[in-house]
Scaffold this motif. Structure first.
Motif, short mmCIF file in Angstrom:
data_model
loop_
_atom_site.label_atom_id
_atom_site.label_comp_id
_atom_site.label_asym_id
_atom_site.label_seq_id
_atom_site.Cartn_x
_atom_site.Cartn_y
_atom_site.Cartn_z
N PHE A 72 59.64 -9.77 79.26
CA PHE A 72 58.72 -10.75 78.67
C PHE A 72 57.58 -10.00 77.99
N LEU A 73 57.47 -10.15 76.67
CA LEU A 73 56.42 -9.49 75.92
C LEU A 73 55.23 -10.44 75.75
N SER A 74 54.06 -9.86 75.58
CA SER A 74 52.84 -10.66 75.43
C SER A 74 52.55 -10.94 73.96
N GLY A 75 51.92 -12.08 73.73
CA GLY A 75 51.55 -12.48 72.39
C GLY A 75 52.43 -13.59 71.87
N CYS A 76 51.83 -14.66 71.33
CA CYS A 76 52.59 -15.77 70.77
C CYS A 76 51.72 -16.49 69.73
N PRO A 77 52.30 -16.82 68.55
CA PRO A 77 51.53 -17.52 67.52
C PRO A 77 51.46 -19.03 67.75
N ALA A 149 70.17 -10.31 73.80
CA ALA A 149 69.71 -11.66 73.44
C ALA A 149 68.21 -11.63 73.17
N VAL A 150 67.78 -12.52 72.31
CA VAL A 150 66.35 -12.70 72.01
C VAL A 150 66.02 -14.17 72.21
N ASP A 151 64.99 -14.44 72.99
CA ASP A 151 64.51 -15.80 73.22
C ASP A 151 63.28 -16.00 72.34
N THR A 152 63.41 -16.87 71.33
CA THR A 152 62.35 -16.99 70.32
C THR A 152 62.22 -18.42 69.81
N SER A 153 61.03 -18.74 69.34
CA SER A 153 60.81 -20.02 68.67
C SER A 153 61.34 -19.99 67.25
N GLY A 154 61.59 -18.78 66.72
CA GLY A 154 62.05 -18.65 65.34
C GLY A 154 60.94 -18.74 64.32
N PHE A 155 59.71 -19.04 64.76
CA PHE A 155 58.60 -19.18 63.80
C PHE A 155 58.36 -17.88 63.04
N THR A 187 53.06 -27.70 68.94
CA THR A 187 52.86 -26.25 68.84
C THR A 187 51.63 -25.80 68.05
N GLY A 188 51.10 -26.70 67.21
CA GLY A 188 50.02 -26.31 66.31
C GLY A 188 50.51 -25.58 65.08
N ARG A 189 51.83 -25.51 64.88
CA ARG A 189 52.42 -24.77 63.76
C ARG A 189 53.42 -25.63 63.00
N GLU A 190 54.01 -25.04 61.94
CA GLU A 190 54.97 -25.73 61.10
C GLU A 190 56.39 -25.52 61.58
N LEU A 191 57.25 -26.50 61.37
CA LEU A 191 58.64 -26.46 61.80
C LEU A 191 59.53 -25.64 60.87
N PHE A 197 65.09 -19.86 59.97
CA PHE A 197 65.64 -18.76 60.75
C PHE A 197 66.99 -19.15 61.37
N GLY A 198 67.08 -20.37 61.87
CA GLY A 198 68.34 -20.83 62.44
C GLY A 198 69.47 -20.81 61.42
N ARG A 199 69.16 -21.23 60.21
CA ARG A 199 70.19 -21.21 59.16
C ARG A 199 70.61 -19.79 58.83
#
Length: 289
Positions: A72-77, A149-155, A187-191, A197-199
């Motif tokens: 688990f790494l620190s930091g998230c937007p 594997a990478v666990d990410t929001s994709g943002f 999230t306070g961010r854009e979708l 990224f998923g595409r």
């Protein structure tokens, strides 16, 4: 959102439980912190040799197939209202740990990980806040013959180079909501960056597991769920959808950090609501868990 500056660091003292399906982290126990001056630290972080690590764990059937070492790494937007690890939001809260140190720990368990068809998962926070370090860990894992594997929001998917993508076997893509306005509320961010990224992952043939957190009164609207389901079904490499019921396990951490927790009175979803949402995904011929 409350000011994060100066809030105390939360210490996690729970021991590692190998082979458990319940999360139990060791913090950074067993990983030596790197003692470097500021300029040296930044240079090594840019090179991917140093990262800000929140914790690590050994766990089965949670962050990908088989038994896995999850870093688990620190930091998230993002600032997700339901975040159960708000202590990972700021990079400064992590410990400076070298990639060599993490990979040495990974090598120690490599035999068990291979035997269970498991491997390494890089999570967060948001691992793509530290793309060079994440890439270095993934490359090291592949050199050990391990699944990655990478666990990410994709943002921050734009941070993933083609070279890094080639070292990723599976992406656990956290799609917080399907309607842009709801996503912004959560999230306070854009979708849009997540969808893009998923595409890209689907076009590259990278396996995707979609993760969706079900929060009553926030993400459970039928139209919102339907938008996530339609998106998941449009990606040819999605093999699994996980509907994760909201819980209050992270509430005390918000209080410890001096942050305002907006979901104080929200109850976990009922079994009936969980089943309704899972059924919506199944209607799109998706494998749902």
């Amino acid at each position: 959102m409350a000011d994060l500056q100066g809030a105390p660091i939360v210490t996690l003292d729970v021991p590692v439980v190998g082979g458990s399906s319940v999360r139990a982290t060791s913090g950074t126990a067993g990983l030596a912190s790197a003692e470097l001056d500021r300029s040296e630290r930044f240079a090594q972080m840019r090179a991917g040799e140093l990262g800000s690590v929140h914790s690590w764990e050994l766990v089965t059937a949670v962050d990908g197939p088989g038994t896995r070492l999850t870093a688990f790494l620190s930091g998230c937007p993002l600032r997700c209202l339901y975040c159960h690890n708000p202590d990972t939001m700021e990079m400064r809260r992590g410990e400076p740990v070298t990639a060599t140190e993490v990979l040495a720990r990974l090598k120690r368990y490599a035999g068990v990980l291979r035997a269970t068809k498991g491997g390494l998962t890089v999570s967060g926070g948001e691992p793509l806040m530290q793309p060079a370090f994440t890439a270095r860990l993934l490359r090291g894992a592949k050199e050990l013959g391990l699944h990655t594997a990478v666990d990410t929001s994709g943002f921050l998917g734009a941070h993933v180079s083609d070279e890094m993508l080639a070292d990723i076997d599976l992406v656990l893509l956290d799609v917080k909501s399907g309607i842009p306005e709801t996503y912004r509320r959560v999230t306070g961010r854009e979708l849009a960056p997540t969808l893009e990224f998923g595409r890209r992952l689907a076009e590259s043939g990278t396996e995707i597991w979609i993760r969706f957190v079900l929060v009553p009164g926030l993400t459970d609207d039928e139209a919102n769920v339907e938008a996530v389901a339609e998106y998941a079904a449009s990606l040819s490499s999605v093999t699994r959808v996980e509907v994760l019921p909201f819980h209050q396990m992270g509430r005390d951490k918000w209080a410890s950090l001096g942050l305002t927790y907006e979901l104080e009175g929200v109850q976990p979803p009922t079994p009936e609501l969980v089943e309704r949402v899972r059924a919506q995904f199944r209607c799109h011929a998706l494998q749902v868990y």
